[in-house]
Design a protein around this motif. Structure first.
Motif, short mmCIF file in Angstrom:
data_model
loop_
_atom_site.label_atom_id
_atom_site.label_comp_id
_atom_site.label_asym_id
_atom_site.label_seq_id
_atom_site.Cartn_x
_atom_site.Cartn_y
_atom_site.Cartn_z
N PRO A 1 0.81 -1.23 0.00
CA PRO A 1 0.00 0.00 0.00
C PRO A 1 0.83 1.28 0.00
O PRO A 1 0.45 2.28 -0.62
N VAL A 2 1.98 1.27 0.69
CA VAL A 2 2.80 2.49 0.74
C VAL A 2 3.41 2.77 -0.63
O VAL A 2 3.38 3.91 -1.12
N VAL A 3 3.99 1.73 -1.24
CA VAL A 3 4.58 1.91 -2.57
C VAL A 3 3.50 2.31 -3.57
O VAL A 3 3.71 3.17 -4.43
N THR A 4 2.33 1.70 -3.47
CA THR A 4 1.22 2.05 -4.36
C THR A 4 0.86 3.52 -4.24
O THR A 4 0.68 4.22 -5.24
N ALA A 5 0.78 4.01 -3.01
CA ALA A 5 0.45 5.43 -2.79
C ALA A 5 1.53 6.34 -3.35
O ALA A 5 1.22 7.38 -3.96
N VAL A 6 2.79 5.96 -3.18
CA VAL A 6 3.89 6.79 -3.69
C VAL A 6 3.86 6.83 -5.22
O VAL A 6 4.00 7.90 -5.83
N VAL A 7 3.69 5.68 -5.86
CA VAL A 7 3.64 5.64 -7.32
C VAL A 7 2.47 6.45 -7.84
O VAL A 7 2.61 7.23 -8.81
N LEU A 8 1.32 6.32 -7.22
CA LEU A 8 0.15 7.07 -7.65
C LEU A 8 0.37 8.57 -7.52
O LEU A 8 0.10 9.34 -8.46
N ALA A 9 0.90 9.00 -6.38
CA ALA A 9 1.10 10.43 -6.14
C ALA A 9 2.17 11.02 -7.05
O ALA A 9 1.99 12.09 -7.64
N THR A 10 3.30 10.32 -7.19
CA THR A 10 4.39 10.86 -8.01
C THR A 10 4.03 10.90 -9.48
O THR A 10 4.35 11.87 -10.19
N CYS A 11 3.35 9.86 -9.97
CA CYS A 11 3.01 9.83 -11.39
C CYS A 11 1.92 10.82 -11.74
O CYS A 11 1.97 11.47 -12.79
N ALA A 12 0.94 10.96 -10.87
CA ALA A 12 -0.12 11.95 -11.12
C ALA A 12 0.45 13.37 -11.04
O ALA A 12 0.19 14.21 -11.91
N GLY A 13 1.26 13.62 -10.01
CA GLY A 13 1.86 14.95 -9.88
C GLY A 13 2.83 15.24 -11.01
O GLY A 13 2.83 16.36 -11.58
N GLY A 14 3.67 14.26 -11.36
CA GLY A 14 4.59 14.46 -12.47
C GLY A 14 3.87 14.67 -13.78
O GLY A 14 4.29 15.48 -14.61
N ALA A 15 2.76 13.98 -13.99
CA ALA A 15 2.01 14.11 -15.24
C ALA A 15 1.45 15.52 -15.41
O ALA A 15 1.34 16.01 -16.53
N VAL A 16 1.11 16.17 -14.30
CA VAL A 16 0.63 17.56 -14.38
C VAL A 16 1.71 18.43 -15.02
O VAL A 16 1.45 19.22 -15.94
N LEU B 1 -0.81 1.01 -12.85
CA LEU B 1 -1.34 2.14 -12.08
C LEU B 1 -0.67 3.44 -12.51
O LEU B 1 -1.33 4.48 -12.61
N SER B 2 0.64 3.41 -12.76
CA SER B 2 1.34 4.62 -13.17
C SER B 2 0.84 5.13 -14.51
O SER B 2 0.69 6.34 -14.72
N VAL B 3 0.57 4.21 -15.44
CA VAL B 3 0.02 4.59 -16.75
C VAL B 3 -1.36 5.21 -16.57
O VAL B 3 -1.71 6.22 -17.20
N ALA B 4 -2.17 4.60 -15.70
CA ALA B 4 -3.51 5.12 -15.44
C ALA B 4 -3.44 6.54 -14.89
O ALA B 4 -4.20 7.42 -15.33
N ALA B 5 -2.54 6.80 -13.93
CA ALA B 5 -2.43 8.12 -13.33
C ALA B 5 -2.07 9.16 -14.38
O ALA B 5 -2.67 10.25 -14.43
N GLY B 6 -1.08 8.85 -15.23
CA GLY B 6 -0.68 9.79 -16.27
C GLY B 6 -1.79 10.05 -17.27
O GLY B 6 -2.02 11.19 -17.67
#
Length: 252
Positions: free
Chosen positions: A72-87, A185-190
């Motif tokens: 769960p921690v790694v999942t949260a980090v990947v989701l947050a970093t990829c969504a934020g980076g995609a912005v 998940l990272s692809v989805a966030a982007g």
């Protein structure tokens, strides 16, 4: 699009691309050429493709929910970093010429695929003679690279999932099926970030995007079911082969 055959082709491309997103990545290898073949201009095809493939990442991530719950921690980090980076990536997309990365992307994908393929060997060599503790949290350096992959995903996208697999493969000790889930998940966030911007600011062919969305949503979930059952070695080989095909197509 003007014929039933073209509608069917786009829908089928959506299913196939959804399966690819959740398994080997490089989904646009299939869907983007089909959109061009049915007559969409390149920019409209790119925008419609991004929007249409967004459900694949979401359904694929849902299909991998068991793997994502394991970390769960790694999942949260990947989701947050990829969504934020995609912005930031989308901001760069709107402010820089579209061809900034075009010349280097094929070579970047080739290097990334090489790293994914050789990662087990490189890791064994680096750890020879010592038994380090298993790494299940991401270091600051790995988190930074996750963010950079998110930026790249928001700006260009091609091969971003495999880049994430390389980053996580070297930055954490996780089973490949879990890394594949995190890649999806990272692809989805982007895609969610980019699609939200495109809906407001870009021209979209909604018929094509809609057909892709329905097909890719189903394909993404099916791909997750397939991906968790593939042996790690076979999955790694398929990812490398997909990357080689993608790079060659971009070069020619």
């Amino acid at each position: 699009m003007s014929s039933t055959a073209e509608y069917v082709a786009v829908f089928a491309a959506g299913i196939g691309s959804g399966i690819l997103i959740s398994t080997v990545g490089f989904a646009s290898l299939l869907s983007f050429p089909v959109l061009l073949a049915v007559g969409l201009p390149p920019v409209v095809a790119n925008v419609s493709n991004t929007i249409g493939l967004t459900p694949a990442g979401l359904s694929g991530s849902f299909g991998y929910r068991r793997e994502l719950r394991e970390q769960p921690v790694v999942t949260a980090v990947v989701l947050a970093t990829c969504a934020g980076g995609a912005v930031l990536g989308v901001v760069l997309l709107l402010s820089l010429p579209s061809g900034v990365f075009a010349a280097v992307v094929p070579y970047l994908i080739l290097v990334t695929c090489l790293l994914v393929g050789l990662q087990p060997i490189i890791t064994r060599v680096l750890r020879r003679g010592r038994e380090p503790a298993a790494r299940v949290r991401l270091s600051g350096l790995t988190t930074t690279f996750c963010t950079l992959v998110g930026v790249y995903g928001g700006y260009f996208g091609g091969g971003s999932g495999v880049m994430m697999m390389a980053v996580l493969g070297f930055g954490a000790d996780l089973e490949l099926r879990v890394v594949n889930a995190l890649k999806t998940l990272s692809v989805a966030a982007g895609n969610v970030v980019a699609a939200a911007v495109f809906v407001v600011l870009a021209e979209v062919d909604w018929a094509a995007a809609g057909l892709l969305a329905v097909g890719s949503g189903a394909g993404g979930y099916v791909g997750a079911l397939i991906g968790r059952r593939l042996p790690a070695t076979l999955l790694r080989v398929l990812i490398v082969l997909g990357g080689l095909v993608a790079a060659v197509m971009m070069l020619v």
